[in-house]
Design a protein around this motif. Structure first.
Motif, PDB file in Angstrom:
ATOM      1  N   ASP A 291       0.670  -1.349  -0.349  1.00 53.22           N
ATOM      2  CA  ASP A 291      -0.435  -0.041  -0.569  1.00 53.22           C
ATOM      3  C   ASP A 291       1.202   0.987  -0.500  1.00 53.22           C
ATOM      4  O   ASP A 291       0.399   2.381  -0.615  1.00 53.22           O
ATOM      5  N   LEU A 292       2.046   1.530   0.796  1.00 52.11           N
ATOM      6  CA  LEU A 292       2.775   2.403   1.105  1.00 52.11           C
ATOM      7  C   LEU A 292       3.501   2.613  -0.808  1.00 52.11           C
ATOM      8  O   LEU A 292       3.554   4.088  -1.286  1.00 52.11           O
ATOM      9  N   GLU A 293       4.058   1.432  -1.125  1.00 50.80           N
ATOM     10  CA  GLU A 293       4.320   1.804  -2.163  1.00 50.80           C
ATOM     11  C   GLU A 293       3.150   1.899  -3.372  1.00 50.80           C
ATOM     12  O   GLU A 293       3.694   3.078  -4.318  1.00 50.80           O
ATOM     13  N   HIS A 294       2.421   1.703  -3.269  1.00 49.00           N
ATOM     14  CA  HIS A 294       1.055   2.418  -4.330  1.00 49.00           C
ATOM     15  C   HIS A 294       0.602   3.849  -4.097  1.00 49.00           C
ATOM     16  O   HIS A 294       0.915   4.636  -5.131  1.00 49.00           O
ATOM     17  N   LEU A 295       0.836   3.944  -2.899  1.00 47.98           N
ATOM     18  CA  LEU A 295       1.205   5.937  -2.757  1.00 47.98           C
ATOM     19  C   LEU A 295       2.353   6.628  -3.114  1.00 47.98           C
ATOM     20  O   LEU A 295       2.122   7.510  -3.658  1.00 47.98           O
ATOM     21  N   LEU A 296       3.302   5.685  -2.688  1.00 52.93           N
ATOM     22  CA  LEU A 296       4.293   6.561  -3.661  1.00 52.93           C
ATOM     23  C   LEU A 296       4.134   6.682  -5.011  1.00 52.93           C
ATOM     24  O   LEU A 296       4.598   7.716  -5.270  1.00 52.93           O
ATOM     25  N   ASP A 297       3.913   5.326  -5.708  1.00 52.24           N
ATOM     26  CA  ASP A 297       3.346   5.362  -6.930  1.00 52.24           C
ATOM     27  C   ASP A 297       2.956   6.963  -7.587  1.00 52.24           C
ATOM     28  O   ASP A 297       2.950   7.416  -8.479  1.00 52.24           O
ATOM     29  N   LEU A 298       1.748   7.199  -6.200  1.00 51.24           N
ATOM     30  CA  LEU A 298       0.481   8.303  -7.102  1.00 51.24           C
ATOM     31  C   LEU A 298       0.522   9.643  -6.765  1.00 51.24           C
ATOM     32  O   LEU A 298       1.185  10.710  -7.579  1.00 51.24           O
ATOM     33  N   LEU A 299       1.789   9.637  -5.604  1.00 54.25           N
ATOM     34  CA  LEU A 299       2.607  10.792  -5.351  1.00 54.25           C
ATOM     35  C   LEU A 299       3.722  11.170  -6.243  1.00 54.25           C
ATOM     36  O   LEU A 299       3.497  12.673  -6.756  1.00 54.25           O
ATOM     37  N   LYS A 300       4.362  10.038  -6.845  1.00 53.62           N
ATOM     38  CA  LYS A 300       5.112  10.358  -8.230  1.00 53.62           C
ATOM     39  C   LYS A 300       4.573  11.408  -9.391  1.00 53.62           C
ATOM     40  O   LYS A 300       5.272  12.147 -10.281  1.00 53.62           O
TER      41      LYS A 300
END
Length: 119
Positions: A108-117
């Motif tokens: 979930d954190l990796e997914h959020l990081l991708d969204l923020l990028k």
């Protein structure tokens, strides 16, 4: 599709982190609807679900599916018998559940990081 006695002739599992249900279907010679059914019957099968309930299996899930396939198709176990065999082979402990929780949190954190990028 492979004959039941040819579980050892399944393709090599690629070195990926996640597999779609279609990929797992091909890797294990089992149709997707059978995989979804097995998820209900075997608590050891718990793929990560994201966006619209899309399933993402990890390498351990693929190995578990191959083991279930072998029990059912090669060794002639019933669903109930295979479930008992699987639960006696792997005793799900609190640490295993904690590991799954940590893996999901990381995902979930990796997914959020991708969204923020993207933004």
């Amino acid at each position: 599709m492979l004959e039941p006695s040819h579980n050892d002739e399944l393709p090599v599992i690629p070195g990926k982190r996640y597999f779609t249900i279609g990929e797992v279907s091909e890797l294990c010679a089992v149709k997707p609807h059978v995989l979804r059914y097995w998820e209900q019957e075997f608590p050891q099968l718990n793929p990560v679900k994201r966006r619209g309930n899309r399933r993402y299996y990890q390498r351990q899930d693929v190995l578990t599916i191959r083991q279930i396939r072998s029990l059912l198709y090669d060794q002639g176990f019933t669903i109930g018998g295979a479930r008992l065999q699987m639960s006696s082979d792997t005793n799900p402990s609190e640490s295993g559940q904690l590991n799954q929780l940590v893996v999901r949190m990381i995902d979930d954190l990796e997914h959020l990081l991708d969204l923020l990028k993207i933004k």
